[in-house]
Design a protein around this motif. Structure first.
Motif, PDB file in Angstrom:
ATOM      1  N   THR A   2       0.815  -1.209   0.000  1.00  0.00           N
ATOM      2  CA  THR A   2       0.000   0.000   0.000  1.00  0.00           C
ATOM      3  C   THR A   2       0.851   1.263   0.000  1.00  0.00           C
ATOM      4  O   THR A   2       0.616   2.183  -0.781  1.00  0.00           O
ATOM      5  CB  THR A   2      -0.933   0.004   1.233  1.00  0.00           C
ATOM      6  N   PHE A   3       1.867   1.290   0.852  1.00  0.00           N
ATOM      7  CA  PHE A   3       2.612   2.544   1.031  1.00  0.00           C
ATOM      8  C   PHE A   3       3.844   2.682   0.148  1.00  0.00           C
ATOM      9  O   PHE A   3       4.443   3.736   0.100  1.00  0.00           O
ATOM     10  CB  PHE A   3       2.984   2.739   2.501  1.00  0.00           C
ATOM     11  N   ASN A  37      -5.536   6.417   1.074  1.00  0.00           N
ATOM     12  CA  ASN A  37      -4.997   5.055   1.104  1.00  0.00           C
ATOM     13  C   ASN A  37      -6.080   3.977   1.155  1.00  0.00           C
ATOM     14  O   ASN A  37      -5.780   2.812   1.413  1.00  0.00           O
ATOM     15  CB  ASN A  37      -4.038   4.916   2.286  1.00  0.00           C
ATOM     16  N   GLU A  38      -7.323   4.381   0.933  1.00  0.00           N
ATOM     17  CA  GLU A  38      -8.450   3.446   0.872  1.00  0.00           C
ATOM     18  C   GLU A  38      -8.519   2.528   2.087  1.00  0.00           C
ATOM     19  O   GLU A  38      -8.760   1.326   1.955  1.00  0.00           O
ATOM     20  CB  GLU A  38      -8.366   2.599  -0.413  1.00  0.00           C
ATOM     21  N   LEU A  39      -8.315   3.109   3.262  1.00  0.00           N
ATOM     22  CA  LEU A  39      -8.173   2.272   4.448  1.00  0.00           C
ATOM     23  C   LEU A  39      -9.502   1.725   4.968  1.00  0.00           C
ATOM     24  O   LEU A  39      -9.528   0.797   5.770  1.00  0.00           O
ATOM     25  CB  LEU A  39      -7.464   3.049   5.561  1.00  0.00           C
ATOM     26  N   ASP A  40     -10.609   2.280   4.487  1.00  0.00           N
ATOM     27  CA  ASP A  40     -11.911   1.807   4.959  1.00  0.00           C
ATOM     28  C   ASP A  40     -12.542   0.828   3.974  1.00  0.00           C
ATOM     29  O   ASP A  40     -13.683   0.429   4.123  1.00  0.00           O
ATOM     30  CB  ASP A  40     -12.857   3.000   5.185  1.00  0.00           C
ATOM     31  N   ASN A  62      -4.916   0.783  -3.641  1.00  0.00           N
ATOM     32  CA  ASN A  62      -4.478   1.810  -4.574  1.00  0.00           C
ATOM     33  C   ASN A  62      -4.317   3.090  -3.772  1.00  0.00           C
ATOM     34  O   ASN A  62      -5.255   3.840  -3.575  1.00  0.00           O
ATOM     35  CB  ASN A  62      -5.513   1.995  -5.681  1.00  0.00           C
ATOM     36  N   ALA A  63      -3.119   3.303  -3.269  1.00  0.00           N
ATOM     37  CA  ALA A  63      -2.878   4.413  -2.354  1.00  0.00           C
ATOM     38  C   ALA A  63      -2.009   5.466  -3.013  1.00  0.00           C
ATOM     39  O   ALA A  63      -1.173   5.153  -3.851  1.00  0.00           O
ATOM     40  CB  ALA A  63      -2.177   3.901  -1.095  1.00  0.00           C
ATOM     41  N   THR A  64      -2.219   6.710  -2.627  1.00  0.00           N
ATOM     42  CA  THR A  64      -1.314   7.757  -3.090  1.00  0.00           C
ATOM     43  C   THR A  64      -0.969   8.686  -1.946  1.00  0.00           C
ATOM     44  O   THR A  64      -1.797   8.969  -1.087  1.00  0.00           O
ATOM     45  CB  THR A  64      -1.907   8.575  -4.258  1.00  0.00           C
TER      46      THR A  64
END
Length: 344
Positions: A46-47, A117-120, A148-150
């Motif tokens: 993710t990161f 970061n689409e964490l939910d 798909n994180a930015t």
DNA sequence: CATCAGGGCCCTG
DNA sequence: CAGGGCCCTGAT
């Protein structure tokens, strides 16, 4: 380690060297914040995106990620660390700031990190879809929980997109580094140094020839106009997030210098539209041809149709998994055809 | 040395 | 809607 050394290549030779190097501003106030992403969660996938070129605004080690971020008028440093365990993953965030942070700001940071970061999002449907994919199930399994994180704002990714245009990666890195050294804010936190993207207003008084001196070429005009438009609020990142994809696309295309490839990047990375597999650039076409067909070159339209048919609303996300996987593998094994295509 | 295309986009005809 | 031009750089 020096910022430019971290990039592993000679950069910035033509840039801020002409100007006195500003001392980094120290962000010495600290606050902690924990986020519990929906499991399963893949921290490093993710990161850290190995397909992206390195920038002096962030850094990564396994289980750790650092970045600068602007929220409102605050410039912050973030240290993000892996915590928890598989059934209950945790993200430990340390927020560094120049002035003390109040709790409402801390909540804004939480919300922003969750969105970027689409964490939910537990990606349940995506997992169901990809689990029965005969060819790539092992890849999807390996990266299960990757988002798909930015780390970038809309404005920053716009600038990155502009320096990507019609340039090789090496030159893109040079251009971005030169710009950051000249106009970015240099900060220090957690005993590390980073740059933060300048505010778009900063470009208002900058002449086109001053920009060209940093060897960004014809992109100087794009950078100027994009910055002016963003500073004037021609598009509002927060507002766009809530709109439907076609409207966002239309709004982004109003920006000078934004065309089909840039709008794809922005729709996917900034606005998290998992289906934004709407354009294939020539160099991507070559890599997709190898990855999906083991051929040298397939027609772009055919690739797009096949992928969209197979992965539907997750077409771009699925490609993202396969794409990042090959770039991760590139670190440990030599992949001749890939080296040939990316030409650092 | 010269030539050329590159992790696109704008503008013109 | 196709194609030329754009800055600069490293590859050939």
């Amino acid at each position: 380690m020096k910022l430019s050394e971290r990039l592993g290549m000679r950069v910035g030779l033509n840039s801020a060297r002409m100007y006195p190097m500003v001392k980094p501003r120290e962000l010495k106030h600290k606050k902690r914040l924990n986020i519990y992403p929906a499991p399963p969660f893949h921290f490093d996938g993710t990161f850290h995106k190995p397909s992206h070129f390195p920038a002096t605004t962030e850094d990564w080690e396994p289980g750790k990620f650092w970045q600068t971020i602007r929220l409102g008028n605050k410039l912050l440093g973030l240290k993000i660390e892996k915590g928890g365990f598989a059934a209950k993953p945790q993200i430990r965030v340390t927020v560094y700031s120049g002035k003390p942070i109040v709790s409402t700001e801390l909540e804004n940071i939480r919300r922003e990190l969750i969105y970027r970061n689409e964490l939910d999002n537990d990606l349940k449907q995506f997992r169901v879809l990809t689990a029965r994919d005969k060819r790539f199930a092992p890849i999807f399994r390996r990266w299960q929980g990757m988002r798909n994180a930015t780390s970038d704002s809309l404005y920053k990714l716009l600038i990155i997109s502009v320096v990507l245009q019609n340039a090789t990666v090496r030159r893109s890195v040079q251009m971005l580094t030169a710009l950051l050294e000249r106009y970015g804010d240099r900060v220090q936190f957690d005993k590390r140094e980073f740059y933060a993207i300048w505010l778009p207003e900063r470009m208002a008084g900058v002449g086109e020839d001053e920009l060209r001196a940093l060897k960004v070429g014809y992109r100087a005009k794009f950078i100027k106009r994009l910055s002016a438009d963003m500073a004037a609020g021609l598009v509002d990142e927060q507002k766009l997030r809530g709109l439907d994809t076609d409207t966002i696309k239309k709004e982004l295309l109003r920006l000078y210098g934004v065309g089909p490839e840039t709008v794809r990047i922005l729709l996917f990375e900034v606005f998290h539209r998992s289906d934004a597999f709407i354009h294939i650039a020539p160099w991507q076409q070559k890599i997709y041809s190898r990855l999906f067909y083991k051929k040298k070159l397939m027609p772009a339209a055919r690739i797009q149709r096949d992928i969209q048919k197979q992965y539907g609303q997750y077409a771009m996300l699925a490609v993202h998994y396969i794409w990042e996987d090959i770039f991760w593998r590139r670190r440990h094994e030599h992949i001749p055809w890939l080296e040939e295509e990316i030409r650092l």
